[in-house]
Design an enzyme around this catalytic site. Structure first.
Site, PDB file in Angstrom:
ATOM      1  CD  GLU A  74      -1.262 -10.120   4.538  1.00 41.83           C
ATOM      2  OE1 GLU A  74      -1.568  -9.261   5.311  1.00 41.83           O
ATOM      3  OE2 GLU A  74      -1.906  -9.966   3.473  1.00 41.83           O
ATOM      4  CG  HIS A 131       0.951  -6.706   2.191  1.00 42.53           C
ATOM      5  ND1 HIS A 131       0.133  -5.924   1.772  1.00 42.53           N
ATOM      6  CD2 HIS A 131       1.721  -7.211   1.245  1.00 42.53           C
ATOM      7  CE1 HIS A 131       0.372  -5.664   0.538  1.00 42.53           C
ATOM      8  NE2 HIS A 131       1.315  -6.600   0.103  1.00 42.53           N
ATOM      9  CG  HIS A 146      -1.829  -1.279   1.186  1.00 41.91           C
ATOM     10  ND1 HIS A 146      -2.697  -1.812   0.201  1.00 41.91           N
ATOM     11  CD2 HIS A 146      -1.631  -2.433   2.009  1.00 41.91           C
ATOM     12  CE1 HIS A 146      -3.243  -2.874   0.417  1.00 41.91           C
ATOM     13  NE2 HIS A 146      -2.497  -3.614   1.575  1.00 41.91           N
ATOM     14  CD  GLU A 153      -1.702  -3.842   5.063  1.00 39.83           C
ATOM     15  OE1 GLU A 153      -1.006  -4.886   4.492  1.00 39.83           O
ATOM     16  OE2 GLU A 153      -2.999  -3.616   4.755  1.00 39.83           O
TER      17      GLU A 153
END
Length: 345
Positions: free
Chosen positions: A308, A226, A133, A170
């Site tokens: 993640e 992430h 992101h 995030e």
């Protein structure tokens, strides 16, 4: 991380407001805590991996993720690493030397040094780090909603990502871990390139461009960082591996096996260095999940995985993710996995 697309709801409030996780994973009911001690996770993970290899990834929950069989092309691509591969999905590599400082102070580098100028065991190796992101995505919702071709179908260019209930986004998390990781890898002599560095560019880049940056750099390894946005009680890390895809512009078959090796090494070292358990809601305890619906993996031509690091919506994981000391451990775990992979290649 968020890549499902159809249910994406761009936030109109500041990042502190409640965001939809849009991870592409089903909202599962809360499960109980891990019932075994952390020391028993590694043999349990090995058993889970055997089941995973035999029947495919059972954690998809109908979301369209499939475990694809190895192809001759992928087997050939990984033949050189077979002897050095970990004996277990969560077997750690030898740790790389620890740094004397926790990070690089957030220095921005849009142009990396020339490959091979560093000294150390990873001299000549190129690593692409993809911080998931971008903090600027919140202000460019129209741009990130634009559809791009990921080979198998069309997906949103990018998303805002998720956040903790306290508003720690995030995008901030991934940039911080990426900076720490860059320092660790450069100390080993690697050349490190980012897909973006916060405000450069101001939003995105799109998922297809993120993959292309690694491809154009001829990276020896690429990692996308992430944090998940599931529900309270769902906790732990998982590493996402590319499944075999051969459609349109996507052909992951040559990188499936080396990416699995990279992902297994990162998972084992991440567990050892952080103490964070493998996900209790995906991956059957292995810490490994295979997906074929992510553009950043589908369009990659170099070994690449996503990690993640934890679930931002779980209170226990959120406490860790918001700790600078723990983020340094997270960077170290990822670095140790990358170093083990590159030394074996």
């Amino acid at each position: 991380m968020s890549y499902t697309g159809p249910d994406f709801d761009p936030p109109q409030r500041p990042p502190s407001s409640r965001l939809r996780s849009n991870k592409g994973y089903p909202r599962r009911p809360r499960r109980g805590p891990l019932t075994v001690a952390l020391a028993a996770l590694v043999p349990g993970a090995l058993l889970g991996w055997v089941v995973y290899e035999a029947v495919g990834d059972g954690g998809s929950g109908g979301s369209g993720r499939t475990a694809s069989p190895a192809s001759p092309a992928s087997a050939s691509a990984s033949a050189s690493r077979t002897a050095a591969a970990p004996s277990s999905p969560l077997a750690p590599s030898a740790p790389s030397p620890r740094p004397t400082s926790p990070g690089d102070g957030g220095k921005r580098r849009t142009t990396p040094p020339t490959a091979g100028t560093g000294s150390g065991p990873l001299r000549g190796k190129v690593v692409v780090i993809d911080p998931g992101h971008n903090p600027g995505n919140f202000h460019h919702t129209a741009e990130i909603n634009r559809k791009v071709n990921i080979g198998t179908n069309w997906k949103e260019c990018d998303t805002t990502g998720t956040s903790t209930n306290g508003g720690y986004t995030e995008a901030r998390f991934t940039l911080d871990v990426a900076h720490r990781l860059r320092t660790l890898l450069e100390e080993q002599g690697a050349t490190v390139k980012f897909t973006h560095d916060g405000n450069s560019p101001a939003w995105g880049p799109c998922v297809d461009e993120r993959a292309r940056i690694g491809d154009d750099a001829h990276a020896d390894a690429a990692v996308s960082i992430h944090a998940d946005g599931s529900v309270e009680g769902n906790r732990g890390f998982h590493v996402i591996l590319p499944g075999a895809v051969h459609s349109g512009a996507a052909d992951t078959r040559p990188i499936v096996d080396p990416s699995r090796d990279l992902g297994a090494r990162i998972a084992g070292n991440f567990l050892r260095d952080t103490g964070e358990p493998p996900s209790n809601y995906l991956g059957k305890g292995t810490g490994l999940v295979t997906r074929t619906d992510l553009g950043g993996l589908n369009l990659s031509t170099v070994p690449k995985v996503f990690i993640e690091c934890g679930n931002m919506r779980d209170s226990k994981d959120a406490t860790l993710l918001t700790s600078g000391a723990w983020r340094q451990k997270a960077a170290q775990g990822i670095a140790d996995g990358i170093v083990g992979f590159l030394r074996a290649s």
